[in-house]
Design an enzyme around this catalytic site. Sequence first.
Site, PDB file in Angstrom:
ATOM      1  N   HIS A 131      20.929  30.274  30.552  1.00 19.65           N
ATOM      2  CA  HIS A 131      21.366  30.214  29.278  1.00 19.65           C
ATOM      3  C   HIS A 131      22.794  29.573  29.255  1.00 19.65           C
ATOM      4  O   HIS A 131      23.497  29.510  30.397  1.00 19.65           O
ATOM      5  CB  HIS A 131      21.667  31.727  28.679  1.00 19.65           C
ATOM      6  CG  HIS A 131      20.650  32.544  28.643  1.00 19.65           C
ATOM      7  ND1 HIS A 131      19.500  32.394  27.959  1.00 19.65           N
ATOM      8  CD2 HIS A 131      20.227  33.849  29.173  1.00 19.65           C
ATOM      9  CE1 HIS A 131      18.734  33.295  28.063  1.00 19.65           C
ATOM     10  NE2 HIS A 131      19.145  34.249  28.870  1.00 19.65           N
TER      11      HIS A 131
ATOM     12  N   CYS B 123      20.869  40.129  30.084  1.00 14.73           N
ATOM     13  CA  CYS B 123      21.601  38.969  30.644  1.00 14.73           C
ATOM     14  C   CYS B 123      22.765  38.045  29.837  1.00 14.73           C
ATOM     15  O   CYS B 123      23.837  37.921  30.463  1.00 14.73           O
ATOM     16  CB  CYS B 123      20.502  37.885  31.186  1.00 14.73           C
ATOM     17  SG  CYS B 123      19.388  37.426  29.567  1.00 14.73           S
TER      18      CYS B 123
HETATM   19  N1  LIG Z   1      13.670  37.808  32.370  1.00 17.27           N
HETATM   20  C1  LIG Z   1      14.927  37.796  31.860  1.00 17.27           C
HETATM   21  O1  LIG Z   1      15.585  36.825  31.695  1.00 17.27           O
HETATM   22  C2  LIG Z   1      15.595  39.155  31.624  1.00 17.27           C
HETATM   23  C3  LIG Z   1      16.859  39.310  31.781  1.00 17.27           C
HETATM   24  C4  LIG Z   1      17.633  40.426  31.733  1.00 17.27           C
HETATM   25  C5  LIG Z   1      16.968  41.651  31.197  1.00 17.27           C
HETATM   26  N2  LIG Z   1      15.860  41.274  30.886  1.00 17.27           N
HETATM   27  C6  LIG Z   1      14.974  42.662  30.444  1.00 17.27           C
HETATM   28  O2  LIG Z   1      14.263  43.084  31.907  1.00 17.27           O
HETATM   29  C7  LIG Z   1      13.133  43.529  31.261  1.00 17.27           C
HETATM   30  C8  LIG Z   1      12.048  43.147  32.116  1.00 17.27           C
HETATM   31  O3  LIG Z   1      11.701  41.780  31.726  1.00 17.27           O
HETATM   32  P1  LIG Z   1      11.036  40.698  32.779  1.00 17.27           P
HETATM   33  O4  LIG Z   1      11.685  39.287  32.393  1.00 17.27           O
HETATM   34  O5  LIG Z   1      11.426  41.110  34.373  1.00 17.27           O
HETATM   35  O6  LIG Z   1       9.606  40.786  32.739  1.00 17.27           O
HETATM   36  P2  LIG Z   1       8.304  40.368  33.463  1.00 17.27           P
HETATM   37  O7  LIG Z   1       7.237  40.285  32.342  1.00 17.27           O
HETATM   38  O8  LIG Z   1       8.769  39.576  34.146  1.00 17.27           O
HETATM   39  O9  LIG Z   1       8.277  41.753  34.069  1.00 17.27           O
HETATM   40  C9  LIG Z   1       7.613  43.117  33.508  1.00 17.27           C
HETATM   41  C10 LIG Z   1       6.688  43.781  34.671  1.00 17.27           C
HETATM   42  O10 LIG Z   1       6.387  44.873  34.403  1.00 17.27           O
HETATM   43  C11 LIG Z   1       5.059  45.237  34.334  1.00 17.27           C
HETATM   44  N3  LIG Z   1       4.625  45.839  33.344  1.00 17.27           N
HETATM   45  C12 LIG Z   1       4.096  45.548  32.082  1.00 17.27           C
HETATM   46  N4  LIG Z   1       3.625  47.039  31.363  1.00 17.27           N
HETATM   47  C13 LIG Z   1       3.798  47.820  32.123  1.00 17.27           C
HETATM   48  C14 LIG Z   1       3.712  49.246  32.209  1.00 17.27           C
HETATM   49  N5  LIG Z   1       3.307  49.847  31.084  1.00 17.27           N
HETATM   50  N6  LIG Z   1       4.078  50.002  33.210  1.00 17.27           N
HETATM   51  C15 LIG Z   1       4.691  49.519  34.399  1.00 17.27           C
HETATM   52  N7  LIG Z   1       4.608  48.152  34.438  1.00 17.27           N
HETATM   53  C16 LIG Z   1       4.350  47.237  33.404  1.00 17.27           C
HETATM   54  C17 LIG Z   1       4.436  43.593  34.380  1.00 17.27           C
HETATM   55  O11 LIG Z   1       3.169  43.731  35.091  1.00 17.27           O
HETATM   56  C18 LIG Z   1       5.672  42.877  35.031  1.00 17.27           C
HETATM   57  O12 LIG Z   1       5.212  42.853  36.319  1.00 17.27           O
HETATM   58  C19 LIG Z   1      13.081  43.875  30.006  1.00 17.27           C
HETATM   59  O13 LIG Z   1      13.635  44.733  29.199  1.00 17.27           O
HETATM   60  C20 LIG Z   1      13.738  42.239  29.586  1.00 17.27           C
HETATM   61  O14 LIG Z   1      14.271  42.124  28.276  1.00 17.27           O
HETATM   62  C21 LIG Z   1      14.992  40.285  31.286  1.00 17.27           C
END
Ligand SMILES: NC(=O)c1ccc[n+]([C@@H]2O[C@H](COP(=O)([O-])OP(=O)(O)OC[C@H]3O[C@@H](n4cnc5c(N)ncnc54)[C@H](O)[C@@H]3O)[C@@H](O)[C@H]2O)c1
Lengths: 338, 338, 338, 338
Positions: free
Chosen positions: A221, A141
């Site tokens: 942010h 992000c």
């Molecule tokens: N939240 C943010 O602000 C943001 C912004 C940009 C990028 N990201 C990136 O996006 C990715 C996901 O982050 P998020 O914030 O959505 O996380 P999150 O924790 O909200 O969601 C992750 C999901 O994956 C599931 N999960 C966990 N282990 C798993 C597995 N082994 N197999 C399948 N599903 C599984 C969880 O149950 C959850 O639903 C990360 O790489 C993060 O760095 C996050």
Amino acid sequence: KMVSVAINGYGTIGKRVADAVAAQKDMKIVGVSKTKPDFEARMALKKGYDLYISIPEREKLFQEAGIEISGTVEDMIEEADIIVDATPEGIGAKNLKMYREKGVKAIFQGGEKHEDIGLSFNSFTNYEDSLGADYTRVVSCNTTGLCRTLKPIDDLAGIKKVRAVMVRRAADPPQVKKGPVNAIVPNPPTVPSHHGPDLRTVMYGININTVALLVPTTLMHQHNIMVELEDPVDIEEIKEELDKTSRVMLVKAGEGLASTAEIMEYARELGRPRNDLYEIPVWEESLNIVDGELYYMQAVHQEADAVPESVDAIRALLELEEDNKRSIEKTNKAMGIL
Amino acid sequence: KMVSVAINGYGTIGKRVADAVAAQKDMKIVGVSKTKPDFEARMALKKGYDLYISIPEREKLFQEAGIEISGTVEDMIEEADIIVDATPEGIGAKNLKMYREKGVKAIFQGGEKHEDIGLSFNSFTNYEDSLGADYTRVVSCNTTGLCRTLKPIDDLAGIKKVRAVMVRRAADPPQVKKGPVNAIVPNPPTVPSHHGPDLRTVMYGININTVALLVPTTLMHQHNIMVELEDPVDIEEIKEELDKTSRVMLVKAGEGLASTAEIMEYARELGRPRNDLYEIPVWEESLNIVDGELYYMQAVHQEADAVPESVDAIRALLELEEDNKRSIEKTNKAMGIL
Amino acid sequence: KMVSVAINGYGTIGKRVADAVAAQKDMKIVGVSKTKPDFEARMALKKGYDLYISIPEREKLFQEAGIEISGTVEDMIEEADIIVDATPEGIGAKNLKMYREKGVKAIFQGGEKHEDIGLSFNSFTNYEDSLGADYTRVVSCNTTGLCRTLKPIDDLAGIKKVRAVMVRRAADPPQVKKGPVNAIVPNPPTVPSHHGPDLRTVMYGININTVALLVPTTLMHQHNIMVELEDPVDIEEIKEELDKTSRVMLVKAGEGLASTAEIMEYARELGRPRNDLYEIPVWEESLNIVDGELYYMQAVHQEADAVPESVDAIRALLELEEDNKRSIEKTNKAMGIL
Amino acid sequence: KMVSVAINGYGTIGKRVADAVAAQKDMKIVGVSKTKPDFEARMALKKGYDLYISIPEREKLFQEAGIEISGTVEDMIEEADIIVDATPEGIGAKNLKMYREKGVKAIFQGGEKHEDIGLSFNSFTNYEDSLGADYTRVVSCNTTGLCRTLKPIDDLAGIKKVRAVMVRRAADPPQVKKGPVNAIVPNPPTVPSHHGPDLRTVMYGININTVALLVPTTLMHQHNIMVELEDPVDIEEIKEELDKTSRVMLVKAGEGLASTAEIMEYARELGRPRNDLYEIPVWEESLNIVDGELYYMQAVHQEADAVPESVDAIRALLELEEDNKRSIEKTNKAMGIL
Ligand SMILES: NC(=O)c1ccc[n+]([C@@H]2O[C@H](COP(=O)([O-])OP(=O)(O)OC[C@H]3O[C@@H](n4cnc5c(N)ncnc54)[C@H](O)[C@@H]3O)[C@@H](O)[C@H]2O)c1
Ligand SMILES: NC(=O)c1ccc[n+]([C@@H]2O[C@H](COP(=O)([O-])OP(=O)(O)OC[C@H]3O[C@@H](n4cnc5c(N)ncnc54)[C@H](O)[C@@H]3O)[C@@H](O)[C@H]2O)c1
Ligand SMILES: NC(=O)c1ccc[n+]([C@@H]2O[C@H](COP(=O)([O-])OP(=O)(O)OC[C@H]3O[C@@H](n4cnc5c(N)ncnc54)[C@H](O)[C@@H]3O)[C@@H](O)[C@H]2O)c1
Ligand SMILES: NC(=O)c1ccc[n+]([C@@H]2O[C@H](COP(=O)([O-])OP(=O)(O)OC[C@H]3O[C@@H](n4cnc5c(N)ncnc54)[C@H](O)[C@@H]3O)[C@@H](O)[C@H]2O)c1
């Protein structure tokens, strides 16, 4: 004909990508995966997404909760032309092996390391490098936010050097276990932070040093950016350029948009689903050139800004669209992006 | 034929009532009023609402900002069958004089004092008392929240005495000037608080004592309620009753809804405009009867919960609907309330 | 002759108990234990406390950091007549075995379960039951806070039934990893919470039901208490009683002490070490009797309030003082408690 | 012989300056002023300071509260050789007229404008310019913080240009009415902020541009500083220089001091009155030189850092000490500054 997309990891990012994909004319969702039978699982079904589980042993928990599942993640992959992996940081890199074995293309999120995936993606800076590739990583992000405004500035006036201080939200709104409650945390405490090198994975060769910290807020942010420019340029030209740049918007503190909270309120007024702001808002009052150096402040809705990029990345990998501008236009239109 | 409604004070409450009214089949918005040419004014126009100004001398500011206005609040009143006044605390009572002179009916919000308006309103407890009245006051977000769950409990088991501790959000999300940043504030520091007497303006004779405080959060109020019951009743009966009560929902901490933040996330998932939760969520795990006393915890989305009540109040004052249940049903359907 | 006290677990509670013990005439600190060579370890040495390590394998880390250690926890126990265990929740119960083997008396903190230790302690309610015992547990900050004001009220007017809603700070000030940043969390989401039964381990047979939640603040807990009284009593008598009760103080919202933050500021003005407030402040304005039921609000400085109790518990276990009042007086004097 | 100092405005800054002055061998407090009979007024008396009132009409309020006053601010001035004015922003400039009429010297705080006072002060950068002056202004907490580290860096390696992003605490700990609760606020939204010009009032001619924002925390400001250096220098030399600089301290994130909250905890461990940290902590891990540019992060305890400067300013105006180093040494010793 629509391509079949599966979302592995239906969390903060995954659920947004699912809805964004479902809104496109050339794509459809064939499944999303969950690890727990919680309210998000129920809502996925309500929206009509087939639900698959990543931890097969938990099938019983879903049954007890009365939440219907369609199979395991492995089953889901069979249905899909491409996977958007939105599992937590580090899990995606582990999943890569499975995708490779199954021979399915996949898109990863910014929590994964560039080296683990081998290729990184931003719709504006290097779309073409992912054309037809098997795997790519949509940068984080924060990095996506930097690309959005630095690319048009570079195109217009040439960038000599960037310094950026990134004041990051400590947790996403529903993450109630993460702090701090009352502190500022240098994160990392070393300078420069990893965000500069991350930007170079999609904006090759840019000269940038970044500093990052966490503060006790959940909404957005905030970035403080200083750009030494190559060419003399007028601040009005910069404003015009940013104003017409896709997925960037100028906002006025003087019109009641003086904070990240008021900008989120604006997204609510725009009627956006989940009050998501896909665009990077830049404070108009902050734009200034002093001694050939451009200063400005912008905000990043971390939950949403990189979601349209994930949609574009699907088009790049599956070669649905050769030209990044055409993909961007399609994505924007379907998602109601300004 | 649709009745013409004007909104005086297009802020947190006013803009929500405007959209809720616009969604009804028997009502339409003929104008909304603003004091400043800010982003909310722009958005009102974008939504198609005619904009009127409450401070005529500011006309020029709106012109300079390029925001078209249709006249003054007095002009707006001419167009309307009824006014919903959503100006800040205390202003409504001042406006009452103007409405009286113009001979227009009006609905006020919870920031006004009962004595100043003379009549108070809740859709479930005393709808009929406002039938055909000239003025009524929709009780505050907190009091509305109490009505929603205490009424069905009273109907089912009879209420002997209520004690409630109300942990209130310090500021609405976009109110960035209000604190505290890091403190708990008894508010008022005297006990019992005014919320008990306020409840009695719509739920006559109920025996209740309340305690109130402020905490540094923006999302929702949270109520801790203890009810001495008249009749022996089983906790399952209470759950069933609340489950089937309109504008009340049971939520499970165990399904990921363990805090006000996760409940707001649920509202986002439901696709609600501005992530508004009109319903009062009650934590299912908290419901318990000990020694004939019912304990439970609920939350209140302060920006939204009393909005459907404002719509119902219009029907009561204009006698569009004699029966409160019919009005509630219409309002709910138009607003997508569960 | 001074008794030798060792502190196992030099964290939030442990470091305070160390200083409180060191301030007493009849006690001295023979050692404190640390798990990591951080700034607290350095400060312990600077204060003149011998440092022992709980994880022997980490000796090298301490050496590298230039922090001198005097041995392991087992060595420390050899030097001590009694141990104050202030390790994190659950570790104390595990340590009990070691203390038993070494034949040393020990005092535990509120994070341990009553059943695991077998005896619980409060200076005012059941001091005598720990006289000469081998092990006792000083009840938690919240339970200690309840004892402090309920005991004198019970003595004065008799308590029929207590209801209390405890609004708890989410994290201690230096705990930057704990949230929430912006939410209210029912904790536990079940009612009544465990605080009532915990109170009964030191205030036998009291009829109490409690409700507990977490809010995003670090400074103090806040309690909303409702007491059905046995005997008719005047609110002025209650005020007088609380005013003269040791380790309780009346504070006036009207004198600038209208929140937990301002009360902490008061502790700073009092010149307290670490701005610790050992006393339970009760808001004078909140004290009220309605229909024979007493209402009041109090705050609890969670880091500090139970510290003098730990000192008294040492006197009880080692039978340094038969009479709780004499111990309380000594402790108070040495610590500057009002 | 001791000089007589009066404090006009016994608030956050005033009460600290009072205690700092009282701790010096060559100064004494002859009075402090209050506007309200609150707990701070009571504490002033308890500390032995004579209390004067700035609003004579309020004498009765103090009487009713049983708080003894010694006269009005005008009376207090008669007793004093010099006034430290610590009234809120803008009031000091108004008071200047009164001081001039009374012929008394005065020191102002950073809330006043440089132009209104005519001279500004920092102990390290321009002490000598205030020698024998009638009035001077101790620059703000943020500007003082910048002086502290930029001066030794300039002396060592020469400063070509500074860029600084200042992440400011939204409110002081007891200021419970100020927000935001959950937002980041560009403040000012224009860039560069006024902090650069303010620095130039005491560090003449320095080339600096600053950006400032507010975040929801109460404890400390945090600065992100980038310095283009004149001369090649090794980062170890910078560390050594800062390490030996008075009123600056290096702290290690790796030793548990990874946030502003943990640094405040360190001040508590140091046993500082009100847990005040007069020194500017610089994160050792953050110090780095990239392409001839020095990067570092520091924190500022806004309530405390400029307090020793106020003491030094008294010596400058009254010519008690010609040499800034001698004054700094005396102040530090009396206040226990590292
Ligand atoms: N939240 C943010 O602000 C943001 C912004 C940009 C990028 N990201 C990136 O996006 C990715 C996901 O982050 P998020 O914030 O959505 O996380 P999150 O924790 O909200 O969601 C992750 C999901 O994956 C599931 N999960 C966990 N282990 C798993 C597995 N082994 N197999 C399948 N599903 C599984 C969880 O149950 C959850 O639903 C990360 O790489 C993060 O760095 C996050
Ligand atoms: N915000 C809540 O949580 C909440 C909940 C329930 C009830 N209420 C009540 O609703 C009412 C409105 O509160 P709000 O939170 O929407 O306030 P707000 O400040 O968000 O909105 C008030 C609006 O009225 C406008 N206004 C101010 N003075 C005016 C005047 N003289 N004439 C016309 N318009 C004027 C303002 O510009 C603003 O747009 C109050 O009585 C309040 O107590 C608020
Ligand atoms: N913090 C509070 O508000 C508070 C209030 C009252 C009671 N308590 C109770 O006091 C106890 C200690 O809590 P705290 O807040 O001081 O915790 P803390 O984490 O601040 O301190 C615990 C200390 O124990 C050390 N430690 C960890 N494992 C150890 C081991 N195996 N052997 C020896 N030392 C070990 C840690 O390094 C740390 O220094 C808990 O039972 C807690 O429930 C805490
Ligand atoms: N708080 C900080 O972080 C900080 C840091 C550095 C400098 N300053 C500056 O110090 C000055 C004081 O700020 P503060 O934070 O101590 O404010 P404060 O509000 O805490 O204290 C001001 C005191 O002045 C009193 N006062 C108000 N009007 C008065 C009058 N007319 N005559 C006499 N006394 C009056 C108030 O009662 C109060 O006790 C300001 O210039 C401020 O900008 C503040």
